[in-house]
Design a protein around this motif. Structure first.
Motif, short mmCIF file in Angstrom:
data_model
loop_
_atom_site.label_atom_id
_atom_site.label_comp_id
_atom_site.label_asym_id
_atom_site.label_seq_id
_atom_site.Cartn_x
_atom_site.Cartn_y
_atom_site.Cartn_z
N UNK A 128 0.79 -1.24 0.00
CA UNK A 128 0.00 0.00 0.00
C UNK A 128 0.82 1.28 0.00
N UNK A 129 2.14 1.17 0.04
CA UNK A 129 2.98 2.35 0.08
C UNK A 129 3.77 2.46 -1.23
N UNK A 130 3.68 3.60 -1.87
CA UNK A 130 4.44 3.81 -3.11
C UNK A 130 5.92 4.01 -2.81
N UNK A 131 6.74 3.42 -3.64
CA UNK A 131 8.20 3.58 -3.54
C UNK A 131 8.69 4.26 -4.81
N UNK A 132 9.31 5.42 -4.64
CA UNK A 132 9.84 6.12 -5.80
C UNK A 132 10.98 5.33 -6.42
N UNK A 133 11.04 5.36 -7.74
CA UNK A 133 12.10 4.66 -8.46
C UNK A 133 12.67 5.57 -9.53
N UNK A 134 13.99 5.50 -9.70
CA UNK A 134 14.65 6.26 -10.75
C UNK A 134 15.84 5.44 -11.24
N UNK A 135 15.90 5.24 -12.52
CA UNK A 135 17.05 4.56 -13.15
C UNK A 135 17.61 5.48 -14.23
N UNK A 136 18.88 5.84 -14.07
CA UNK A 136 19.56 6.66 -15.07
C UNK A 136 20.51 5.76 -15.87
N UNK A 137 20.43 5.90 -17.18
CA UNK A 137 21.23 5.02 -18.03
C UNK A 137 21.81 5.79 -19.21
N UNK A 138 23.11 5.63 -19.39
CA UNK A 138 23.78 6.20 -20.55
C UNK A 138 24.47 5.08 -21.30
N UNK A 139 24.02 4.76 -22.51
CA UNK A 139 24.65 3.68 -23.28
C UNK A 139 26.12 3.96 -23.52
N UNK A 140 26.84 2.89 -23.82
CA UNK A 140 28.28 3.00 -24.03
C UNK A 140 28.63 3.20 -25.50
N UNK A 141 27.66 3.57 -26.31
CA UNK A 141 27.90 3.68 -27.74
C UNK A 141 27.62 2.35 -28.40
N UNK A 142 27.05 2.38 -29.61
CA UNK A 142 26.62 1.14 -30.21
C UNK A 142 25.41 0.61 -29.47
#
Length: 938
Positions: free
Chosen positions: A321-335
């Motif tokens: 019943x409790x929301x959990x904030x989520x954040x995923x930051x992603x920077x590809x390595x090229x290709x």
């Protein structure tokens, strides 16, 4: 009343007769047909007094299948006793009692005192047919023992160590080596004899995030917000209910306009669970990745190169019943790069500390219970089952230099020459892949423009008293004569050819791998190597991509299609043992060609039994990152405790961030040491300091170049420390080679968890960043940038000496220890007898006729100095010697016992310089030793 008693008596007699019918005594054990349960037939076989085999089948007979990992011909040589009741059958040796329920078929194992070591809890079977191959999917759950730690399972990269209350997926992949063997601190082990994809612990697959209620960054229910930013292009914002871009199929779900070379993505919002639980999360990543939950950075930045992702696992509590904030930051390595985040609720198996093995496919359930008085005896039992570990050639204990890759023979020869000119010790140079013409992978031919005289190159290396290893893949382009030889016999995996899969070389070429499960194909593979490479004098073989890795980053089902069908059956059933079969091909092939030269193989994958083929494993194409350096410590320890003693890694990591290459190029141009170059040098030094105390000592990786003199200029603190640890490795050669001898003669483990030697101290069970190299050195690697100290735990029950300063520290405490850039913390336990030789330029440069024997006071001690000819198999025929040293702390006496054995070239007379550590003003004792018992009063 009398009639009633008669019926009771008749019932008892009938029950007893029925019980007798369900149990059959065999020459080596018993066969049972339980009344209920998943298995209709169970066999319990005695291997010896400490090893019991269990086979189970849902059929009325046990299928007879030849094991790939267990050596043939194991016959019981010990007596055992069988007893029966109406409910149980019991089989006992002098060390173990095995009790099986005639009702359920559940089994328990107890020691001779009656203490339960392990007991079955649940067994399941489900029929499975793949192509024309029939079998079963099955699972065996055991009730775990409280207070134990569990190790083994091969080598994995999630920085896990003690597998109690944890799970692991057992399949082969680049950087992941799965060995289905575990060992407990309660002194038992389980060898799970199955070759399909298997799982230890929780058998469930991780699920996408849409198992939760999802909310975007504005609080709207239904999905997370995904924001795609492209340099020079419009931002793309869309709602996504899963972060699942983990293979070549799922990456197609990315926006069509997303640019991997200049893009980044942020997923954000909230997740809402229907349960209060500690959830397990699995992050799959290539590129730069961070994860926050409830504002907490649960995954600090991690990086992997685009084509070789890694998995990292973590846990986080969620409240119903409790929301959990989520954040995923992603920077590809090229290709094309990969990313995924999935989750799974906690498992009763993990919560209860149970042990479970699940396998996708097999003809029957087949496992071995191995017991011992200590963990070394358990590993000895594992090798009784799967084969002795060979003694590697002595040169293999020295330093190896490698890089990806020496592009010409002049480049390779110049490296050897430079090491000799600078007087930096070296024993082996490695010629990595692509020495062949670009369009001729698998031809075993050299590109004559770059390698005009391969035989002359090998001869030149040998003249410098150096050995040379060459990379050989089980891969063949369709245009080569070797491919055609295999294909004409039907011995190639053809799915990649049918699908016209092109590799990454030039414009791309079509090829595939041979079927190593076919004994005749193995012989052809060796013949091609022998005719083209062995005749040129190469000393050792680097068996790359032996998972086999036919194509990177495919989904699991397509991987199986690419790897089969095998000569033995479907690739589903025989997915994990390819490297073992391939090692068998070369080991037996070379021994047949020349039984007087030790075989040495290095393979990127492995399986139970690999040690019997004189084969070591390295940890694959890991990243040049601090977190990867740290992860190698538990990876190597668990691999060693899987029973395979020789392990190594790419010192410095294989795949390199672009910033390091750019900083090296800047230095080459300007001579400026910027911050990235400083970090690069420190990373490589810290890794090198750790690597000097691994079973094999090997530097390798992509640009920047990894030669000691290329890592830092002469006079630089990094250069000086690199040379110091290289020379120290050679000074410790009498110690290290004795450990290598013990691996064969006493089934010893060189790289040891603290728990192996200090099992009574439960504080050691979870320590994954320290280890013992042999029992005489405690190594404490440094794995953080700019760290100049680290916390060290000193196991209880002993006193410890600082290796450098000889300062004494009492055990049973944790201290913060200085770790200057030039040194890592290194300690010696009291009671150690440590042989130390001279600095050498290569392992056979000097005879060991002047060895310093360091005796560390405070406890009685023993050490056996092992020697043999170093390069052949005469040791198998008894051509070796041992000199046993025994120290009495109370009497302050060192006994050098009579030499046992002999071999050609053995020293008849020698000098030992005995040095007592921990005694004030103790002068060294010079001992002239002629092989007779000598008492040295200290």
């Amino acid at each position: 009343m009398r009639r009633f008693s008669f019926f009771i008596l008749l019932l008892l007699v009938t029950t007893k007769l029925l019980a007798v019918d369900t149990v059959e005594t065999l020459q080596d054990g018993i066969k049972v047909h339980p009344k209920t349960g998943a298995a209709k037939t169970i066999e319990i076989n005695v291997v010896n007094s400490q090893i019991i085999r269990v086979q189970a089948s849902p059929e009325n007979t046990i299928p007879q299948v030849t094991s790939l990992c267990v050596v043939p011909g194991l016959k019981p040589t010990v007596p055992f006793k069988v007893t029966k009741t109406t409910s149980f059958a019991q089989l006992s040796t002098k060390d173990i009692t095995v009790k099986i329920s005639l009702i359920s078929g559940k089994i328990s194992f107890t020691d001779k005192s009656g203490k339960v070591l392990l007991q079955e809890a649940k067994r399941t079977f489900s029929p499975l047919t793949v192509e024309n191959d029939k079998g079963y999917t099955f699972q065996q759950v055991f009730s775990g023992t409280s207070g134990e730690a569990i190790y083994g399972l091969g080598q994995h990269q999630s920085d896990d160590f003690n597998y109690k209350h944890k799970s692991e997926d057992l399949f082969q992949y680049n950087t992941k080596v799965s060995v289905p063997f575990i060992i407990s601190t309660k002194n038992y082990g389980i060898l799970w004899d199955n070759y399909s994809q298997s799982k230890y612990g929780d058998p469930r697959d991780y699920k996408d995030l849409n198992q939760f209620s999802l909310f975007d960054k504005d609080g709207k229910e239904g999905a997370l917000t995904a924001t795609y930013t492209n340099k020079g292009s419009a931002t793309i914002v869309r709602q996504e209910s899963a972060i699942d871009y983990e293979n070549l199929t799922t990456v197609k779900k990315f926006p069509v306009d997303f640019n991997f070379n200049n893009g980044s993505v942020v997923w954000e919002g909230s997740i809402l669970s229907n349960n209060t639980d500690i959830y397990k999360f699995s992050l799959y990543y290539a590129g730069y990745t961070k994860v926050w939950l409830d504002g907490k950075l649960v995954v600090p930045e991690r990086w992997r190169t685009s084509w070789n992702p890694n998995t990292f696992r973590f846990s986080f509590p969620l409240t119903k019943g409790k929301r959990t904030k989520i954040r995923l930051e992603w920077k590809p390595d090229g290709g094309v790069s990969y990313v995924g985040l999935k989750a799974l609720s906690s498992s009763p198996i993990e919560k209860n500390g149970n042990i479970s093995f699940w396998s996708e496919m097999g003809d029957k359930m087949d496992y071995y219970f191995v017991s011992g008085k200590n963990m070394d005896e358990v590993i000895s039992g594992y090798r009784t089952l799967t084969g002795k570990a060979s003694i590697m050639p002595k040169w293999a204990m020295g330093f190896w230099q490698s890089r990806e890759r020496y592009k010409t023979q002049d480049e390779l020869l110049n490296v050897v020459s430079e090491y000799r000119k600078r007087r930096i010790p070296l024993d082996n140079i490695v010629l990595d892949w692509s020495y062949w013409p670009e369009n001729a992978w698998g031809s075993h031919q050299f590109d004559l423009k770059r390698f005009p005289d391969a035989k002359g190159m090998v001869d030149s290396v040998h003249k410098e008293n150096t050995n040379i290893m060459i990379s050989v893949w089980p891969k063949f382009y369709t245009t080569t004569a070797h491919f055609k030889q295999f294909n004409d016999k039907g011995w190639m995996y053809m799915q990649a050819v049918k699908d016209s899969i092109r590799d990454w070389i030039g414009s791309g070429y079509v090829g595939s791998f041979y079927d190593a499960y076919n004994p005749d194909a193995q012989k052809l593979f060796w013949k091609q190597m022998k005719d083209n490479l062995y005749v040129k004098g190469f000393d050792a073989w680097w068996m790359d991509a032996s998972e086999p890795n036919i194509r990177d980053c495919t989904d699991m089902e397509y991987r199986k299609k690419l790897c089969g069908p095998t000569a033995l059956g479907s690739s589903t059933k025989y997915f994990n043992a390819y490297a073992l079969m391939n090692a068998n091909a070369i080991y037996n092939g070379q021994r047949e060609a020349d039984n007087n030269k030790r075989v040495f193989l290095l393979t990127r994958s492995g399986f139970a039994g690999l040690q019997r083929y004189s084969t070591a494993t390295w940890s694959g194409d890991i990243a040049s990152r601090w977190e990867d350096l740290k992860a190698q410590i538990p990876a190597g320890l668990n691999f060693a405790m899987s029973g395979i003693p020789f392990w190594t890694m790419d010192i410095g990591g294989f795949c390199v961030e672009k910033r390091y290459g750019d900083s090296q190029l800047l230095f080459d141009k300007t001579g400026e040491e910027n911050e990235d170059l400083k970090e690069w040098r420190e990373l490589n030094l810290r890794w090198f300091q750790f690597g000097a105390f691994c079973p094999l000592f090997r530097s390798h990786g992509q640009f920047p170049y990894r030669e000691i003199y290329n890592l830092a200029p002469e006079g630089h603190p990094v250069y000086k420390s690199l040379v110091y640890y290289d020379e120290l490795r050679y000074r410790l050669m009498p110690y290290i080679y004795s450990l290598a001898g013990m691996a064969y003669h006493k089934d010893y483990t060189l790289m040891r968890s603290l728990a192996m030697d200090y099992t009574a101290d439960q504080q050691t069970y979870g320590i994954s960043d320290q280890f013992l190299f042999g029992s005489g050195l405690m190594v404490c690697p440094v794995y953080s940038y700019k760290a100049r100290s680290r916390e060290v735990y000193f196991p209880a029950g002993n006193r410890w000496y600082d290796f450098y300063s000889e300062k004494q520290i009492e055990g049973g405490q944790k201290l913060n220890i200085e770790a200057p850039l030039e040194r890592i913390p290194l300690f010696v336990p009291a009671g150690t007898i440590l042989p130390v030789g001279e600095v050498m330029q290569y392992s056979s440069e000097k005879k060991p006729d002047n060895i310093e024997i360091r005796v560390y006071k405070g406890k009685d001690g023993k050490f056996s100095l092992y020697e043999d000819e170093g390069n052949n198999y005469n040791y198998e025929k008894g051509a070796f010697s041992t000199i046993d040293f025994e120290y009495s702390n109370n009497k302050d006496i060192l006994v050098i016992n009579k030499r046992k054995g002999n071999f050609q070239g053995m020293l008849s007379n020698r000098t030992f310089r005995v040095v007592v550590i921990g005694k004030t003003n103790a002068a060294p004792k010079i001992v002239r030793y002629d092989g007779t018992k000598t008492i040295v009063r200290l």
